[in-house]
Scaffold this motif. Structure first.
Motif, PDB file in Angstrom:
ATOM      1  N   ASN A  26      22.766 -66.180 -64.959  1.00 32.59           N
ATOM      2  CA  ASN A  26      22.280 -67.196 -65.566  1.00 32.59           C
ATOM      3  C   ASN A  26      22.145 -66.199 -66.956  1.00 32.59           C
ATOM      4  OD1 ASN A  26      20.167 -67.792 -66.592  1.00 32.59           O
ATOM      5  ND2 ASN A  26      19.201 -68.299 -64.534  1.00 32.59           N
ATOM      6  N   GLU A  28      21.443 -67.366 -69.165  1.00 31.41           N
ATOM      7  CA  GLU A  28      19.075 -67.747 -70.344  1.00 31.41           C
ATOM      8  C   GLU A  28      18.755 -65.838 -70.142  1.00 31.41           C
ATOM      9  OE1 GLU A  28      16.987 -70.859 -69.448  1.00 31.41           O
ATOM     10  OE2 GLU A  28      16.292 -70.325 -71.037  1.00 31.41           O
ATOM     11  N   ILE A  29      18.818 -65.894 -68.375  1.00 31.98           N
ATOM     12  CA  ILE A  29      18.324 -64.994 -67.476  1.00 31.98           C
ATOM     13  C   ILE A  29      19.029 -63.278 -68.724  1.00 31.98           C
ATOM     14  CG2 ILE A  29      17.636 -63.423 -65.782  1.00 31.98           C
ATOM     15  CD1 ILE A  29      17.548 -65.178 -64.222  1.00 31.98           C
ATOM     16  N   LYS A  32      17.336 -61.372 -71.994  1.00 35.36           N
ATOM     17  CA  LYS A  32      16.236 -61.191 -71.555  1.00 35.36           C
ATOM     18  C   LYS A  32      15.935 -60.174 -71.134  1.00 35.36           C
ATOM     19  CE  LYS A  32      13.872 -66.482 -71.857  1.00 35.36           C
ATOM     20  NZ  LYS A  32      13.086 -66.665 -71.740  1.00 35.36           N
ATOM     21  N   LEU A 164      12.126 -62.699 -63.062  1.00 28.33           N
ATOM     22  CA  LEU A 164      13.253 -63.212 -64.361  1.00 28.33           C
ATOM     23  C   LEU A 164      14.048 -64.931 -63.812  1.00 28.33           C
ATOM     24  CD1 LEU A 164      14.178 -60.543 -66.949  1.00 28.33           C
ATOM     25  CD2 LEU A 164      12.517 -62.448 -67.314  1.00 28.33           C
ATOM     26  N   THR A 165      13.846 -64.493 -62.307  1.00 38.32           N
ATOM     27  CA  THR A 165      14.388 -66.094 -62.288  1.00 38.32           C
ATOM     28  C   THR A 165      13.099 -66.849 -61.902  1.00 38.32           C
ATOM     29  OG1 THR A 165      15.514 -64.801 -60.900  1.00 38.32           O
ATOM     30  CG2 THR A 165      15.114 -67.213 -60.085  1.00 38.32           C
ATOM     31  N   THR A 168      11.101 -67.562 -66.084  1.00 33.74           N
ATOM     32  CA  THR A 168      12.490 -67.635 -67.406  1.00 33.74           C
ATOM     33  C   THR A 168      11.227 -67.693 -68.503  1.00 33.74           C
ATOM     34  OG1 THR A 168      14.373 -68.397 -65.676  1.00 33.74           O
ATOM     35  CG2 THR A 168      14.645 -68.026 -68.493  1.00 33.74           C
TER      36      THR A 168
END
Ligand code: ADP
Length: 198
Positions: A26, A28-29, A32, A164-165, A168
């Motif tokens: 992922n 996007e995760i 971060k 975070l999942t 997000t």
């Protein structure tokens, strides 16, 4: 010679297996989360986490460093909190720190996985409740409290990945603030399990 080659290959295989991704890729995760080595008291972010003791009145290690840098007013606010249970967390101002807030948590003494999980989760929950977007986490319980660094690393990475999942969009960055070279090695090695890249 054959034996040595055999052993080297076997070790390589074992290593690969150990760091096999356990979560989906992922990007996007991944954007971060950071690993950063240094003093947590220097970070100019929304909140830093303190690995405190249940009195919340200061101690050694990262707790001592945070109180030293934040100044007397942090201690005065901590007095009004009347302590904190193991696995829970409480928030205060950051005072002279560049961070706006300090989230004080109490990790377990010794290897109690559920309590270490709960300490990390409590910090992340307080982050959400206060709409904070950037947070730095130290290696809770791995100093004076004696948790094995590698076992604790897995707990920290797992909790943050799962958080975070689920959240997000509410978070900009979670920083694993590492102080020791051995923790940098461990986090780098295990990142691929929890935050795999293609
Ligand atoms: P605990 O009592 O929960 O074990 P410690 O403060 O003894 O807490 O240790 C937790 C971790 O914090 C250890 O990895 C230690 O090396 C690290 N640490 C100590 N000082 C700092 C600091 N200024 N910034 C970030 N981490 C620190």
């Amino acid at each position: 010679e054959y034996y040595h080659k055999y052993k080297a290959d076997l070790l390589k295989k074992l290593r690969k297996k150990k760091t096999k991704p356990q979560y989906p890729v992922n990007a996007e995760i991944n954007r971060k989360v950071s690993i950063w080595k240094g003093d947590i008291t220097t970070l100019e972010i929304d909140a830093i986490v303190n690995a405190a003791n249940s009195s919340l009145l200061g101690g050694g290690g990262v707790d001592g460093a945070i109180h030293e840098a934040a100044g007397k007013k942090l201690f005065e606010e901590c007095v009004t909190l009347h302590g904190c249970k193991t696995g829970e967390a409480k928030i205060t101002g950051g005072y002279k720190l560049p961070a706006k807030y300090v989230i004080h948590t109490v990790g377990p003494i010794g290897e109690k996985e559920m309590l270490l999980t709960s300490a990390y989760e409590s910090c992340l929950k307080i982050m959400m409740e206060n709409k904070l977007r950037t947070l730095a986490l130290p290696c809770i319980s791995t100093g004076i409290y004696g948790y094995d660094n590698e076992k604790a690393c897995h707990v920290a990475l797992k909790v943050v990945r799962e958080f975070l999942t689920a959240n997000t969009d509410s978070v900009d960055r979670v920083i694993f603030c590492l102080f020791l070279a051995k923790d940098v090695d461990l986090y780098e090695e295990n990142m691929q399990i929890y935050f795999p890249v293609e």
